[in-house]
Design an enzyme around this catalytic site. Sequence first.
Site, PDB file in Angstrom:
ATOM      1  N   ASP A 114      79.595  78.898  46.203  1.00 28.35           N
ATOM      2  CA  ASP A 114      80.437  79.167  45.727  1.00 28.35           C
ATOM      3  C   ASP A 114      81.995  78.805  45.466  1.00 28.35           C
ATOM      4  OD1 ASP A 114      82.036  81.576  44.868  1.00 28.35           O
ATOM      5  OD2 ASP A 114      81.916  82.649  46.153  1.00 28.35           O
ATOM      6  N   HIS A 171      82.877  73.817  37.500  1.00 28.96           N
ATOM      7  CA  HIS A 171      81.237  74.087  37.570  1.00 28.96           C
ATOM      8  C   HIS A 171      80.745  72.415  37.162  1.00 28.96           C
ATOM      9  CE1 HIS A 171      81.726  77.464  37.237  1.00 28.96           C
ATOM     10  NE2 HIS A 171      81.759  78.044  36.599  1.00 28.96           N
ATOM     11  N   LEU A 223      60.063  67.099  48.665  1.00 26.41           N
ATOM     12  CA  LEU A 223      61.289  68.171  48.290  1.00 26.41           C
ATOM     13  C   LEU A 223      60.866  69.705  47.455  1.00 26.41           C
ATOM     14  CD1 LEU A 223      63.592  69.974  49.482  1.00 26.41           C
ATOM     15  CD2 LEU A 223      65.143  68.376  47.838  1.00 26.41           C
TER      16      LEU A 223
HETATM   17  C1  FPP Z   1      80.237  80.146  41.699  1.00 25.15           C
HETATM   18  O1  FPP Z   1      81.214  80.088  41.547  1.00 25.15           O
HETATM   19  C2  FPP Z   1      79.379  79.146  40.754  1.00 25.15           C
HETATM   20  C3  FPP Z   1      78.910  79.461  40.088  1.00 25.15           C
HETATM   21  C4  FPP Z   1      78.865  80.851  39.650  1.00 25.15           C
HETATM   22  C5  FPP Z   1      77.959  78.659  39.810  1.00 25.15           C
HETATM   23  C6  FPP Z   1      77.341  77.400  40.481  1.00 25.15           C
HETATM   24  C7  FPP Z   1      76.534  76.960  39.281  1.00 25.15           C
HETATM   25  C8  FPP Z   1      76.716  75.096  39.294  1.00 25.15           C
HETATM   26  C9  FPP Z   1      77.683  74.620  40.714  1.00 25.15           C
HETATM   27  C10 FPP Z   1      75.673  74.459  38.384  1.00 25.15           C
HETATM   28  C11 FPP Z   1      75.102  74.986  37.710  1.00 25.15           C
HETATM   29  C12 FPP Z   1      73.720  74.033  38.253  1.00 25.15           C
HETATM   30  C13 FPP Z   1      72.887  74.491  37.747  1.00 25.15           C
HETATM   31  C14 FPP Z   1      71.753  73.580  39.094  1.00 25.15           C
HETATM   32  C15 FPP Z   1      72.379  74.496  36.357  1.00 25.15           C
HETATM   33  P1  FPP Z   1      82.904  80.892  41.027  1.00 25.15           P
HETATM   34  O2  FPP Z   1      82.991  80.684  39.304  1.00 25.15           O
HETATM   35  O3  FPP Z   1      82.107  81.843  41.453  1.00 25.15           O
HETATM   36  O4  FPP Z   1      83.956  79.991  41.707  1.00 25.15           O
HETATM   37  P2  FPP Z   1      85.310  81.155  42.212  1.00 25.15           P
HETATM   38  O5  FPP Z   1      85.365  81.961  43.475  1.00 25.15           O
HETATM   39  O6  FPP Z   1      86.397  80.184  42.667  1.00 25.15           O
HETATM   40  O7  FPP Z   1      86.282  81.828  41.097  1.00 25.15           O
END
Ligand code: FPP
Length: 236
Positions: A16, A33, A127
């Site tokens: 997150d 992202h 892994l």
């Molecule tokens: C949460 O941050 C993160 C996500 C919803 C997406 C996580 C995805 C990645 C790290 C990349 C994709 C990974 C793969 C393996 C395909 P948020 O956007 O909710 O952050 P915020 O709460 O600060 O707004």
Amino acid sequence: MRVERTIPRHVAIIMDGNGRWAKRQGLPRTFGHAKGMERVEDCVKWTKEFEIPYLTLYAFSTENWQRPKEEIENLMHLLDEFLERKVPELKENNVRLRFVGDLSPFDENRRERIREGEERTRDCSSLQLNIALNYGGRQEMLHVIKEIGKRLMNGKIDLEEVNSDTVNEYLYTSGIPDPDLIIRTAGEMRLSNFLLWQSAYSELYVTPVLWPEFEKKDYESALKEYSKRERRFGRI
Ligand code: FPP
């Protein structure tokens, strides 16, 4: 740092804080992202170094469809890139890839590439990297309930036979041990529909560090904290 003693068998991470990181830099959320994706790659490498055999990353939840279309498209683009670029590298590094979640909303082309990624790495054994994609714990439980219900109605199993093993059999994570440690970045103290059944006895570790800034030392701190926890599984 040498991580002593109790190494978890399975670490699951709620990644997150990508959006907050981008906002702090004055950048659009998509940059967060992209940066988060770099941490995914590092994290796989570190997990291998720590000799942890299972890593599950929460990449896209069932609730994430409510985000703006542009952000969803960006996340799907990152996923496609990951499948295209990373699968050969995972194979080279003996990492098995598996997806957990309901893949039915994705088009046939993307599903095929997901299956291909799983297939090409199926014999890798150092892994297992599980990507939780369109994953929701409640949706997973509904899926399990429906599958067991079908078998009950068809007379394939008796009600008395239904137990935890039956549930485990129909989970998206079937065959994967329950997570020993769940790490959440960016400070929120909740599970957000992640591995609800599987996390019954997981140790939780929340760090204020935002996912794009998650470093090896932060991972080590989580492992160190885990090694100090006394896991009783309900016993005294
Ligand atoms: C949460 O941050 C993160 C996500 C919803 C997406 C996580 C995805 C990645 C790290 C990349 C994709 C990974 C793969 C393996 C395909 P948020 O956007 O909710 O952050 P915020 O709460 O600060 O707004």
